[in-house]
Design an enzyme around this catalytic site. Structure first.
Site, PDB file in Angstrom:
ATOM      1  N   GLU A  71      -0.541  46.092   1.052  1.00 13.56           N
ATOM      2  CA  GLU A  71       0.599  46.981   1.317  1.00 13.56           C
ATOM      3  C   GLU A  71       0.174  48.151   2.199  1.00 13.56           C
ATOM      4  O   GLU A  71       0.959  48.653   2.995  1.00 13.56           O
ATOM      5  CB  GLU A  71       1.207  47.446  -0.016  1.00 13.56           C
ATOM      6  CG  GLU A  71       1.983  46.294  -0.672  1.00 13.56           C
ATOM      7  CD  GLU A  71       2.031  46.295  -2.182  1.00 13.56           C
ATOM      8  OE1 GLU A  71       1.749  47.340  -2.809  1.00 13.56           O
ATOM      9  OE2 GLU A  71       2.337  45.225  -2.757  1.00 13.56           O
ATOM     10  N   HIS A  86      -5.616  47.466   0.326  1.00 17.75           N
ATOM     11  CA  HIS A  86      -4.564  46.641  -0.283  1.00 17.75           C
ATOM     12  C   HIS A  86      -3.614  46.200   0.827  1.00 17.75           C
ATOM     13  O   HIS A  86      -3.354  46.938   1.771  1.00 17.75           O
ATOM     14  CB  HIS A  86      -3.810  47.437  -1.356  1.00 17.75           C
ATOM     15  CG  HIS A  86      -2.881  46.571  -2.139  1.00 17.75           C
ATOM     16  ND1 HIS A  86      -1.641  46.207  -1.670  1.00 17.75           N
ATOM     17  CD2 HIS A  86      -3.036  45.954  -3.339  1.00 17.75           C
ATOM     18  CE1 HIS A  86      -1.061  45.408  -2.564  1.00 17.75           C
ATOM     19  NE2 HIS A  86      -1.890  45.244  -3.580  1.00 17.75           N
ATOM     20  N   ASN A  88      -2.913  47.450 -11.038  1.00 15.74           N
ATOM     21  CA  ASN A  88      -2.525  48.279  -9.896  1.00 15.74           C
ATOM     22  C   ASN A  88      -1.069  48.675 -10.114  1.00 15.74           C
ATOM     23  O   ASN A  88      -0.174  47.853  -9.952  1.00 15.74           O
ATOM     24  CB  ASN A  88      -2.695  47.476  -8.594  1.00 15.74           C
ATOM     25  CG  ASN A  88      -2.124  48.217  -7.390  1.00 15.74           C
ATOM     26  OD1 ASN A  88      -1.802  49.415  -7.481  1.00 15.74           O
ATOM     27  ND2 ASN A  88      -1.999  47.527  -6.266  1.00 15.74           N
ATOM     28  N   TRP A  89      -0.890  49.927 -10.484  1.00 18.04           N
ATOM     29  CA  TRP A  89       0.470  50.375 -10.816  1.00 18.04           C
ATOM     30  C   TRP A  89       1.336  50.559  -9.570  1.00 18.04           C
ATOM     31  O   TRP A  89       2.539  50.737  -9.678  1.00 18.04           O
ATOM     32  CB  TRP A  89       0.415  51.700 -11.594  1.00 18.04           C
ATOM     33  CG  TRP A  89      -0.107  51.593 -12.986  1.00 18.04           C
ATOM     34  CD1 TRP A  89      -0.682  50.494 -13.588  1.00 18.04           C
ATOM     35  CD2 TRP A  89      -0.105  52.626 -13.977  1.00 18.04           C
ATOM     36  NE1 TRP A  89      -1.026  50.794 -14.884  1.00 18.04           N
ATOM     37  CE2 TRP A  89      -0.692  52.094 -15.148  1.00 18.04           C
ATOM     38  CE3 TRP A  89       0.323  53.950 -13.998  1.00 18.04           C
ATOM     39  CZ2 TRP A  89      -0.840  52.846 -16.311  1.00 18.04           C
ATOM     40  CZ3 TRP A  89       0.167  54.709 -15.148  1.00 18.04           C
ATOM     41  CH2 TRP A  89      -0.413  54.154 -16.293  1.00 18.04           C
ATOM     42  N   LYS A  90       0.715  50.557  -8.401  1.00 22.25           N
ATOM     43  CA  LYS A  90       1.459  50.835  -7.156  1.00 22.25           C
ATOM     44  C   LYS A  90       2.214  52.158  -7.326  1.00 22.25           C
ATOM     45  O   LYS A  90       1.712  53.047  -8.016  1.00 22.25           O
ATOM     46  CB  LYS A  90       2.356  49.651  -6.797  1.00 22.25           C
ATOM     47  CG  LYS A  90       1.543  48.342  -6.803  1.00 22.25           C
ATOM     48  CD  LYS A  90       2.213  47.187  -6.154  1.00 22.25           C
ATOM     49  CE  LYS A  90       1.288  45.975  -6.205  1.00 22.25           C
ATOM     50  NZ  LYS A  90       1.817  44.817  -5.491  1.00 22.25           N
ATOM     51  N   GLY A 120      -0.367  43.464 -10.589  1.00 20.70           N
ATOM     52  CA  GLY A 120       0.689  44.395 -10.209  1.00 20.70           C
ATOM     53  C   GLY A 120       1.731  44.495 -11.304  1.00 20.70           C
ATOM     54  O   GLY A 120       1.544  45.185 -12.314  1.00 20.70           O
ATOM     55  N   GLY A 121       2.824  43.772 -11.132  1.00 21.13           N
ATOM     56  CA  GLY A 121       3.962  43.879 -12.057  1.00 21.13           C
ATOM     57  C   GLY A 121       3.603  43.751 -13.527  1.00 21.13           C
ATOM     58  O   GLY A 121       4.079  44.536 -14.358  1.00 21.13           O
ATOM     59  N   SER A 133       0.921  37.821  -8.487  1.00 21.44           N
ATOM     60  CA  SER A 133       1.730  37.232  -9.563  1.00 21.44           C
ATOM     61  C   SER A 133       0.876  36.661 -10.692  1.00 21.44           C
ATOM     62  O   SER A 133       1.216  35.625 -11.273  1.00 21.44           O
ATOM     63  CB  SER A 133       2.688  36.171  -9.001  1.00 21.44           C
ATOM     64  OG  SER A 133       3.569  36.766  -8.061  1.00 21.44           O
ATOM     65  N   GLU A 170      -6.101  38.608  -2.557  1.00 21.29           N
ATOM     66  CA  GLU A 170      -4.678  38.679  -2.872  1.00 21.29           C
ATOM     67  C   GLU A 170      -3.875  38.068  -1.730  1.00 21.29           C
ATOM     68  O   GLU A 170      -3.593  38.745  -0.738  1.00 21.29           O
ATOM     69  CB  GLU A 170      -4.244  40.143  -3.045  1.00 21.29           C
ATOM     70  CG  GLU A 170      -4.909  40.847  -4.198  1.00 21.29           C
ATOM     71  CD  GLU A 170      -4.070  42.036  -4.661  1.00 21.29           C
ATOM     72  OE1 GLU A 170      -3.754  42.076  -5.848  1.00 21.29           O
ATOM     73  OE2 GLU A 170      -3.724  42.896  -3.839  1.00 21.29           O
ATOM     74  N   GLY A 181       4.025  39.919  -5.865  1.00 19.05           N
ATOM     75  CA  GLY A 181       5.367  40.333  -6.262  1.00 19.05           C
ATOM     76  C   GLY A 181       6.430  39.270  -6.041  1.00 19.05           C
ATOM     77  O   GLY A 181       7.624  39.546  -6.136  1.00 19.05           O
TER      78      GLY A 181
END
Ligand code: 13P
Length: 249
Positions: free
Chosen positions: A96, A94, A9-11, A232-233, A211, A166, A172
């Protein structure tokens, strides 16, 4: 045996130039045979994914979808539009989006339904906040999030969704749920689906996100109810993303 699935997930990250390097790196390095992988990118870059990834072993998708099929919904993207750009997956709910865009459990369920109607695979995200976990409400929260989706889907459709657990406090933050703790929630989610449809529960891929990195992926993915990752990251570097895909393999 459920196949493993790893989704990046590149966000809201990327540019045409940076994406090109990242996508080519992933395609060139993906040697996984028993695991599937995909990237969910910002929508302006779906055409780029279609151009770079068509014919490869890497699928792509979006990070959100409208609950509506078409019409006066400024800024929204219909599932059929995502389909036009070759998407296989779309993230629904998600944390966010739930937090910053006030998406309710019911809206997430409608989005999931819209995605399925267009032939996309919705990746329904659930997860509790730190306050909810500390209050001992984790299962209550995630099961309510899942239940809203179960309430709008018939059994055959239920077999076509992917679920992602999640924990919000792990996203993150560098704090990962321990494999045992994640497994416990995954098992509870699968049990809830099994109460409706044992067949759907047996097929259901439940991804862990929060993470997940090359260093912890193997232990998480070894759990019986963890069927992949939502990254994510670590999905923004080809080497790290591929290391997780290969751990899943
Ligand atoms: P991180 O891997 O950066 O914690 O993000 C997880 C996530 O939100 C994926 O959807």
């Amino acid at each position: 045996m459920r196949r493993k699935l790893v989704i990046g997930n590149w966000k809201m990250n990327g540019s045409l130039a940076a994406n090109s390097v990242l996508l080519r790196g992933i395609v060139a390095g993906n040697a996984a045979r028993n695991a599937d992988c995909a990237v969910c990118v910002p929508s302006p870059y779906l055409a780029q994914c279609q151009a770079e990834l068509a014919g490869s072993t890497v699928a792509w998708g979006a990070q959100d979808v409208s609950a509506y099929a078409a019409g006066a919904y400024t800024g929204e993207m219909a599932a059929s539009m995502l389909q036009d750009f070759g998407c296989r997956y779309v993230l629904c709910g998600h944390s966010e989006r739930r937090a910053y865009h006030h998406e309710s459990n019911e809206l997430v369920a409608q989005k999931t339904h819209a995605a399925l109607d267009a032939g996309l695979t919705p990746v329904v995200c659930v997860g509790e906040s730190l306050a909810e976990r500390e209050a001992g409400r984790t299962n209550v929260v995630v099961c309510a999030q899942l239940q809203a989706v179960l309430d709008v889907l018939e059994n055959p459709a239920l077999e076509k969704i992917v679920l992602a657990y999640e924990p919000v406090w792990a996203i993150g933050t560098g704090k990962t749920a321990t494999p045992a703790l994640a497994q416990e929630v995954h098992a509870a989610l699968r049990k809830q689906v099994a109460e409706r449809s044992p067949a759907a529960a047996a097929k259901l891929q439940i991804l862990y996100g929060g993470s997940m990195k090359p260093e912890n992926a193997r232990d998480l993915l070894a759990q019986p109810d963890i069927d992949g990752g939502l990254i994510g990251g670590a999905a923004l570097k080809a080497a790290d993303f591929l290391a997780i895909v290969h751990a899943a393999d």
